[in-house]
Write an enzyme that holds these catalytic residues in place. Structure first.
Site, mmCIF file in Angstrom:
data_model
loop_
_atom_site.group_PDB
_atom_site.id
_atom_site.type_symbol
_atom_site.label_atom_id
_atom_site.label_comp_id
_atom_site.label_asym_id
_atom_site.label_seq_id
_atom_site.Cartn_x
_atom_site.Cartn_y
_atom_site.Cartn_z
ATOM 1 N N CYS A 151 -2.345 2.669 9.132
ATOM 2 C CA CYS A 151 -3.324 1.783 8.884
ATOM 3 C C CYS A 151 -4.387 1.906 9.832
ATOM 4 O O CYS A 151 -5.795 1.502 9.535
ATOM 5 C CB CYS A 151 -2.699 0.356 8.816
ATOM 6 S SG CYS A 151 -1.648 -0.085 7.381
ATOM 7 N N HIS A 184 0.849 -1.129 -0.207
ATOM 8 C CA HIS A 184 -0.097 0.131 0.009
ATOM 9 C C HIS A 184 0.983 1.380 -0.002
ATOM 10 O O HIS A 184 1.913 1.173 0.757
ATOM 11 C CB HIS A 184 -0.864 -0.095 1.132
ATOM 12 C CG HIS A 184 -2.337 -0.723 1.138
ATOM 13 N ND1 HIS A 184 -2.883 -1.194 2.161
ATOM 14 C CD2 HIS A 184 -2.939 -1.175 0.164
ATOM 15 C CE1 HIS A 184 -3.904 -1.916 1.895
ATOM 16 N NE2 HIS A 184 -4.135 -1.938 0.657
#
Length: 275
Positions: A267, A171
């Site tokens: 996150c 990511h």
């Protein structure tokens, strides 16, 4: 050369407690189902992060965890919010698919009027990073390149596509963090990006903080900044020193249990911009 003083800006964040967190499948290189997870420790570490945000003057909203969705603690993946507009997520792996609906339901229940269910795969702020001038968009492991155009049309901001080439940094938020959104200041790990994307980043952000391989491998770039305080994994000691030199105040956080799922500070933290 003296630098202008840094200033913190109050933020609103959405977080989800790791009540059901566990690693029973592997959808990124960090996840190993053979390694047990200490859920009480994961919860205590998560609560420490939440409490640090509140102590710094930020607002933390809570998303209720759902049994059977162990990765909901990684709330940043559920949406991207810019100017109060919500672009939902469409997950690449079916194991996380139901999280998208839970996020959209939360936003609708909390009065957000412009909420879009996406057509193309994106995993929220895992794939999108927002500055005053740009929406930076990762691709290569999860997001569809078509999601970049979708985000640009929805947010009305230029979207800059960046190619990720190292599977450990699957990511964008594992390889790049926004330090000062108003001033377009970022930090990133060059080795996570293709040569062309590195050239783009160097052109757009010539004064960026560059992370070492060791700090990147500690997920040091999975960080959250309010313009002054930068909350990041405590193990990223070199990065903390570089941030101090730039006038930021690094705040080391231990999220070692959640790292077993491939995530850390960012996150766990979805920013509610303009809401």
């Amino acid at each position: 050369m003296s630098r202008p003083p840094r200033h913190a800006t109050p933020r609103r964040y959405l977080m989800c407690p790791p009540a059901h967190f566990k690693v029973t499948y592997s959808i990124n290189p960090w996840m190993d189902p053979s390694k047990p997870v200490d859920v009480p420790l994961a919860l205590a570490q998560w609560e420490d992060l939440r409490d640090r945000y509140r102590a710094l003057g930020h607002t933390v909203e809570l998303l209720d965890p759902i049994p059977g969705l162990p990765d909901m603690v990684f709330a940043a993946n559920g949406a991207t919010v810019v100017d109060g507009r919500v672009l939902g997520a469409r997950f690449a792996f079916q194991q996380r698919g139901l999280e998208a609906a839970a996020h959209l339901a939360w936003f609708r229940a909390h009065g957000y009027r412009e909420v879009r269910e996406p057509e193309h795969i994106n995993e929220g702020e895992g794939d999108f990073a927002v500055t005053a001038s740009y929406v930076l968009a990762g691709r290569g492991f999860r997001a569809s390149p078509l999601s970049h155009g979708e985000a640009q049309e929805f947010f009305g901001r230029p979207v800059i596509g960046l190619d990720l080439v190292d599977p450990r940094y699957y990511h964008l938020d594992t390889a790049l963090a926004v330090l000062d959104d108003a001033a377009d200041e970022v930090m990133y790990y060059p080795g996570a990006f293709s040569p062309g994307s590195r050239a783009v980043l160097a052109r757009l952000f010539p004064g960026a903080v560059l992370a070492t391989e060791a700090d990147a491998a500690a997920l040091g770039l999975n960080a959250v900044s309010d313009g002054l305080h930068v909350l990041l994994p405590a193990a990223a000691v070199g990065l903390a020193g570089a941030l101090r030199e730039r006038g930021y105040e690094p705040v080391g956080v231990d999220l070692s249990e959640l790292l077993k799922g491939g995530g850390s500070v960012k996150c766990c933290t979805l920013e509610l911009r303009g809401s």
